[in-house]
Design a protein around this motif. Structure first.
Motif, PDB file in Angstrom:
ATOM      1  N   HIS A 177       2.324  13.217  -5.153  1.00  0.00           N
ATOM      2  CA  HIS A 177       2.997  13.641  -3.927  1.00  0.00           C
ATOM      3  C   HIS A 177       3.779  12.486  -3.311  1.00  0.00           C
ATOM      4  CE1 HIS A 177       4.076  15.825  -0.428  1.00  0.00           C
ATOM      5  NE2 HIS A 177       3.253  15.187   0.378  1.00  0.00           N
ATOM      6  N   VAL A 178       3.194  11.279  -3.297  1.00  0.00           N
ATOM      7  CA  VAL A 178       3.905  10.125  -2.752  1.00  0.00           C
ATOM      8  C   VAL A 178       5.113   9.778  -3.623  1.00  0.00           C
ATOM      9  CG1 VAL A 178       3.744   7.723  -2.030  1.00  0.00           C
ATOM     10  CG2 VAL A 178       1.764   9.222  -1.777  1.00  0.00           C
ATOM     11  N   ILE A 179       4.917   9.751  -4.931  1.00  0.00           N
ATOM     12  CA  ILE A 179       6.019   9.420  -5.854  1.00  0.00           C
ATOM     13  C   ILE A 179       7.163  10.408  -5.709  1.00  0.00           C
ATOM     14  CG2 ILE A 179       6.678   9.284  -8.292  1.00  0.00           C
ATOM     15  CD1 ILE A 179       3.759   8.321  -8.825  1.00  0.00           C
ATOM     16  N   ASN A 180       6.833  11.703  -5.685  1.00  0.00           N
ATOM     17  CA  ASN A 180       7.863  12.737  -5.570  1.00  0.00           C
ATOM     18  C   ASN A 180       8.616  12.634  -4.241  1.00  0.00           C
ATOM     19  OD1 ASN A 180       7.211  13.794  -8.086  1.00  0.00           O
ATOM     20  ND2 ASN A 180       5.802  15.316  -7.260  1.00  0.00           N
TER      21      ASN A 180
ATOM     22  N   PHE B 225       6.850  15.622   5.328  1.00  0.00           N
ATOM     23  CA  PHE B 225       6.595  15.912   3.922  1.00  0.00           C
ATOM     24  C   PHE B 225       5.131  16.272   3.649  1.00  0.00           C
ATOM     25  CE2 PHE B 225      10.423  13.335   3.943  1.00  0.00           C
ATOM     26  CZ  PHE B 225      11.244  14.023   3.071  1.00  0.00           C
ATOM     27  N   GLY B 226       4.583  17.105   4.524  1.00  0.00           N
ATOM     28  CA  GLY B 226       3.216  17.568   4.336  1.00  0.00           C
ATOM     29  C   GLY B 226       3.087  18.530   3.172  1.00  0.00           C
TER      30      GLY B 226
ATOM     31  N   MET C 227      -1.846  17.038   3.294  1.00  0.00           N
ATOM     32  CA  MET C 227      -1.721  15.599   3.057  1.00  0.00           C
ATOM     33  C   MET C 227      -0.266  15.177   3.215  1.00  0.00           C
ATOM     34  SD  MET C 227      -2.349  15.266  -1.064  1.00  0.00           S
ATOM     35  CE  MET C 227      -1.430  16.253  -2.262  1.00  0.00           C
ATOM     36  N   TYR C 228      -0.108  14.010   3.829  1.00  0.00           N
ATOM     37  CA  TYR C 228       1.213  13.446   4.087  1.00  0.00           C
ATOM     38  C   TYR C 228       1.332  12.093   3.388  1.00  0.00           C
ATOM     39  CZ  TYR C 228       1.434  16.815   7.950  1.00  0.00           C
ATOM     40  OH  TYR C 228       1.426  17.965   8.717  1.00  0.00           O
ATOM     41  N   PRO C 229       2.493  11.773   2.816  1.00  0.00           N
ATOM     42  CA  PRO C 229       2.675  10.444   2.230  1.00  0.00           C
ATOM     43  C   PRO C 229       2.642   9.383   3.320  1.00  0.00           C
ATOM     44  CG  PRO C 229       4.763  11.622   2.320  1.00  0.00           C
ATOM     45  CD  PRO C 229       3.706  12.602   2.725  1.00  0.00           C
ATOM     46  N   GLY C 230       2.078   8.222   2.987  1.00  0.00           N
ATOM     47  CA  GLY C 230       1.992   7.173   3.982  1.00  0.00           C
ATOM     48  C   GLY C 230       1.589   5.847   3.376  1.00  0.00           C
TER      49      GLY C 230
ATOM     50  N   ASP D  60       0.792  -1.228   0.000  1.00  0.00           N
ATOM     51  CA  ASP D  60       0.000   0.000   0.000  1.00  0.00           C
ATOM     52  C   ASP D  60       0.823   1.276   0.000  1.00  0.00           C
ATOM     53  OD1 ASP D  60       0.885  -0.553   2.586  1.00  0.00           O
ATOM     54  OD2 ASP D  60      -0.847   0.373   3.533  1.00  0.00           O
ATOM     55  N   ASN D  61       0.261   2.278  -0.662  1.00  0.00           N
ATOM     56  CA  ASN D  61       0.684   3.665  -0.497  1.00  0.00           C
ATOM     57  C   ASN D  61      -0.575   4.513  -0.461  1.00  0.00           C
ATOM     58  OD1 ASN D  61       0.399   5.450  -3.171  1.00  0.00           O
ATOM     59  ND2 ASN D  61       0.829   3.326  -3.778  1.00  0.00           N
ATOM     60  N   VAL D  62      -0.562   5.529   0.360  1.00  0.00           N
ATOM     61  CA  VAL D  62      -1.708   6.443   0.471  1.00  0.00           C
ATOM     62  C   VAL D  62      -1.186   7.851   0.730  1.00  0.00           C
ATOM     63  CG1 VAL D  62      -3.187   4.661   1.506  1.00  0.00           C
ATOM     64  CG2 VAL D  62      -1.943   6.234   2.987  1.00  0.00           C
ATOM     65  N   VAL D  63      -2.093   8.798   0.692  1.00  0.00           N
ATOM     66  CA  VAL D  63      -1.842  10.063   1.366  1.00  0.00           C
ATOM     67  C   VAL D  63      -2.802  10.123   2.553  1.00  0.00           C
ATOM     68  CG1 VAL D  63      -0.971  11.404  -0.586  1.00  0.00           C
ATOM     69  CG2 VAL D  63      -3.421  11.350  -0.153  1.00  0.00           C
ATOM     70  N   ASP D  64      -2.266  10.547   3.681  1.00  0.00           N
ATOM     71  CA  ASP D  64      -3.086  10.776   4.862  1.00  0.00           C
ATOM     72  C   ASP D  64      -3.489  12.242   4.856  1.00  0.00           C
ATOM     73  OD1 ASP D  64      -2.833   8.134   5.963  1.00  0.00           O
ATOM     74  OD2 ASP D  64      -0.768   8.645   6.492  1.00  0.00           O
ATOM     75  N   LYS D  65      -4.772  12.489   4.617  1.00  0.00           N
ATOM     76  CA  LYS D  65      -5.279  13.858   4.536  1.00  0.00           C
ATOM     77  C   LYS D  65      -5.730  14.319   5.918  1.00  0.00           C
ATOM     78  CE  LYS D  65      -6.886  13.603  -0.279  1.00  0.00           C
ATOM     79  NZ  LYS D  65      -8.040  13.783  -1.195  1.00  0.00           N
ATOM     80  N   TYR D  66      -4.996  15.277   6.466  1.00  0.00           N
ATOM     81  CA  TYR D  66      -5.340  15.841   7.768  1.00  0.00           C
ATOM     82  C   TYR D  66      -6.339  16.976   7.517  1.00  0.00           C
ATOM     83  CZ  TYR D  66      -1.725  13.177  10.210  1.00  0.00           C
ATOM     84  OH  TYR D  66      -0.978  12.157  10.760  1.00  0.00           O
ATOM     85  N   VAL D  67      -7.600  16.655   7.708  1.00  0.00           N
ATOM     86  CA  VAL D  67      -8.670  17.566   7.272  1.00  0.00           C
ATOM     87  C   VAL D  67      -8.692  18.871   8.066  1.00  0.00           C
ATOM     88  CG1 VAL D  67     -10.094  15.671   6.412  1.00  0.00           C
ATOM     89  CG2 VAL D  67     -10.364  16.418   8.776  1.00  0.00           C
TER      90      VAL D  67
END
Length: 286
Positions: free
Chosen positions: A60-63, A281-282, A25-28, A13-20
């Motif tokens: 964002h995750v790839i970068n 990396f937000g 958003m942070y890579p995760g 898995d890869n996601v972005v964690d969106k802190y609403v």
């Protein structure tokens, strides 16, 4: 120069964690975190293998992985939505609000072919987890002779353990809030399914491991202030496995090896709780 002569691969898995609450958003994702944390620990080689969407979250995750020089040569990208979860923070603790079932990875499960397995054989350890949609591929990694660690998190059913654990070498799970007797019983149950080692993280109470003959107990490292608990479990798993595999290659005695790995993991998890997001990396989003 690497601190650890260990090569690791996060598969899944890869996601972005969106802190609403702060629109950041942070890579995760369990396996991206594993690769990132191993990189922070100073392994000689860290890689991630999985599927990305083609939206801003994926980029964002790839970068971020590119910036960290984490190997992604076996990744693929689809015209689809990347995985995301929505989160807020309450008293320093993460609170999950919503997620999109993994986005692209749920619709395009990674199927390992002979060339993927040739690549996987280059690593000392592979890691995956119960949100990765990789369950049907784990036996291939086992048959390839590459050690596999797996995160069962805190919500795997007994049936899921019975299905997956026989294909896993190092089983990790979260048992925060459970009493010690219940944790011991659960570790014994998991160990009997086939893993060489079963390890439970216990939140502020530390961690416990079972190797089939002995229980090992580790207190949580002291923390003056918790910034964000996101990634606490993943960082424990990563630091444990990096230290354990490193000492295994040096033929260190089992008892000493597990004790050192648990202490190292506890200290590293405390360090990660000082960061925002899983590993920083937000990036702002609309």
């Amino acid at each position: 120069m690497s601190l650890y002569d260990v090569s690791v691969l996060g598969f899944g898995d890869n996601v972005v964690d969106k802190y609403v609450h702060i629109k950041t958003m942070y890579p995760g994702g369990n396996c991206v975190n594993y690769a990132a944390y191993a990189n922070m620990l100073g392994v000689k080689r860290s890689a991630y293998m999985g599927y990305f969407g083609n939206d801003a979250a994926a980029e964002h995750v790839i970068n971020t992985l590119d910036r960290l020089n984490i190997e992604t040569v076996k990744c693929k990208q689809f015209e689809d939505e990347n995985g995301w979860s929505e989160i807020t923070i309450k008293d320093g603790d993460r609170v999950f609000l919503d997620w999109n079932d993994g986005g692209v990875r749920g619709r395009h499960p990674y199927v390992l072919d002979r060339f993927d397995l040739q690549y996987i054989k280059q690593f000392d350890v592979v890691h995956s987890g119960n949100y990765c949609y990789t369950e049907k591929e784990l036996h291939k990694i086992q048959q390839a002779g590459v050690p596999l660690s797996f995160d069962f998190s805190d919500d795997s059913s007994q049936e899921y353990y019975e299905q997956v654990a026989p294909n896993v070498d190092y089983a990790f799970m979260s048992c925060s809030g459970q009493d010690e007797e219940a944790v011991q019983e659960h570790l014994e149950f998991v160990k009997k399914l086939g893993p060489k080692l079963a390890v439970a993280t216990l939140g502020a109470k530390g961690a416990m491991a079972f190797d089939g003959s002995k229980f090992y107990r580790q207190n949580a490292a002291p923390l003056e202030k918790i910034v964000d608990t996101m990634g606490a479990g993943d960082s424990f798993i990563t630091a444990f496995m990096v230290c354990y595999i490193f000492r295994l290659k040096q033929h260190v005695e089992q008892n000493a090896m597990i004790c050192e790995a648990m202490e190292s993991a506890s200290k590293f998890a405390a360090r990660i709780c000082q960061l925002e997001g899983a590993f920083g990396f937000g990036k702002k989003y609309e």
